[in-house]
Motif scaffolding. Structure first.
Motif, PDB file in Angstrom:
ATOM      1  N   ASP A  86      -1.554  -6.306  -2.364  1.00  0.00           N
ATOM      2  CA  ASP A  86      -0.615  -5.595  -1.989  1.00  0.00           C
ATOM      3  C   ASP A  86      -0.700  -5.408  -0.402  1.00  0.00           C
ATOM      4  O   ASP A  86       0.010  -5.327   0.204  1.00  0.00           O
ATOM      5  CB  ASP A  86      -0.589  -4.239  -2.508  1.00  0.00           C
ATOM      6  N   GLY A 134      -1.212  -9.498   1.126  1.00  0.00           N
ATOM      7  CA  GLY A 134      -0.054 -10.586   0.643  1.00  0.00           C
ATOM      8  C   GLY A 134      -0.531 -11.692  -0.048  1.00  0.00           C
ATOM      9  O   GLY A 134       0.381 -12.543  -0.480  1.00  0.00           O
ATOM     10  N   LYS A 136       4.454   1.042  -0.259  1.00  0.00           N
ATOM     11  CA  LYS A 136       4.850  -0.591  -0.132  1.00  0.00           C
ATOM     12  C   LYS A 136       5.096  -0.906  -1.324  1.00  0.00           C
ATOM     13  O   LYS A 136       6.226  -1.929  -1.573  1.00  0.00           O
ATOM     14  CB  LYS A 136       3.699  -1.394   0.280  1.00  0.00           C
ATOM     15  N   ARG A 137       4.622  -0.828  -2.549  1.00  0.00           N
ATOM     16  CA  ARG A 137       5.146  -1.165  -3.780  1.00  0.00           C
ATOM     17  C   ARG A 137       6.539  -0.527  -4.359  1.00  0.00           C
ATOM     18  O   ARG A 137       7.223  -1.549  -4.725  1.00  0.00           O
ATOM     19  CB  ARG A 137       4.054  -0.584  -4.983  1.00  0.00           C
ATOM     20  N   GLN A 153       8.803   0.131  -1.867  1.00  0.00           N
ATOM     21  CA  GLN A 153       9.712  -0.368  -1.185  1.00  0.00           C
ATOM     22  C   GLN A 153      10.096  -1.849  -1.626  1.00  0.00           C
ATOM     23  O   GLN A 153      11.256  -2.046  -1.514  1.00  0.00           O
ATOM     24  CB  GLN A 153       9.354  -0.197   0.394  1.00  0.00           C
ATOM     25  N   GLU A 154       9.208  -2.401  -2.162  1.00  0.00           N
ATOM     26  CA  GLU A 154       9.173  -3.932  -2.727  1.00  0.00           C
ATOM     27  C   GLU A 154      10.032  -3.736  -3.885  1.00  0.00           C
ATOM     28  O   GLU A 154      10.835  -4.776  -4.382  1.00  0.00           O
ATOM     29  CB  GLU A 154       7.902  -4.806  -2.858  1.00  0.00           C
TER      30      GLU A 154
END
Length: 159
Positions: free
Chosen positions: A98, A101, A141-142, A144-145
């Motif tokens: 995460d 990348g 971030k998770r 948002q992805e």
């Protein structure tokens, strides 16, 4: 907003402890005790002073250390996970991917092939270049992805 120099010294004491033992658990309660301030005050002041909450700072240090071990040693990924403070290989792998990348194994393979080119660069520059960018939490971030954006996000007006 400028912080009191005495408070900054106390915060640096906690930050130095985390740096020296990033593999250990560092809950805010423990860090606040090291700094001799309340938990809430510590969390706010640390974020203001260093630009990231204590947990995110510690995560950055652990990822940096894991990347260095992957690049510079032949330790197994499991050994690296436990040496850098994770209690679960799965959590280490997921968090590492995460943040960076790529998986720990993929990073190791890529670094091994590019290692000869970095031998001419001073170590301090290499370390700075490989420092993970944790401006937002991993869980953010998770999310948002996971949610594809259709258009620009509107800002909410302050009341």
């Amino acid at each position: 907003m400028s912080q009191d120099p005495v408070l900054l010294r106390r915060l640096l004491r906690a930050k130095d402890k985390m740096d020296a033992a990033s593999h250990e658990e560092w809950p805010v309660e423990r860090l606040a005790r090291v700094s001799h301030v309340s938990e809430a005050h510590f969390a706010r002041a640390f974020k203001e002073a260093f630009g990231a909450p204590p947990h995110r700072y510690l995560l950055t240090r652990r990822i940096e250390r894991a990347k260095a071990l992957l690049r510079d040693t032949e330790l197994s990924i499991t050994e690296i996970a436990f040496q850098t403070g994770w209690s679960s290989l799965g959590t280490f792998g997921r968090t590492f991917r995460d943040v960076t990348g790529e998986s720990p194994g993929a990073l190791r393979d890529r670094e091994k092939t590019a290692l000869h080119a970095l031998e001419q660069v001073p170590h301090c520059f290499v370390s700075a270049a490989y420092r993970p960018d944790l401006k937002s939490a991993v869980s953010e971030k998770r999310r948002q992805e996971a949610v594809p954006r259709v258009g620009p996000r509107k800002k909410r007006e302050a009341p």
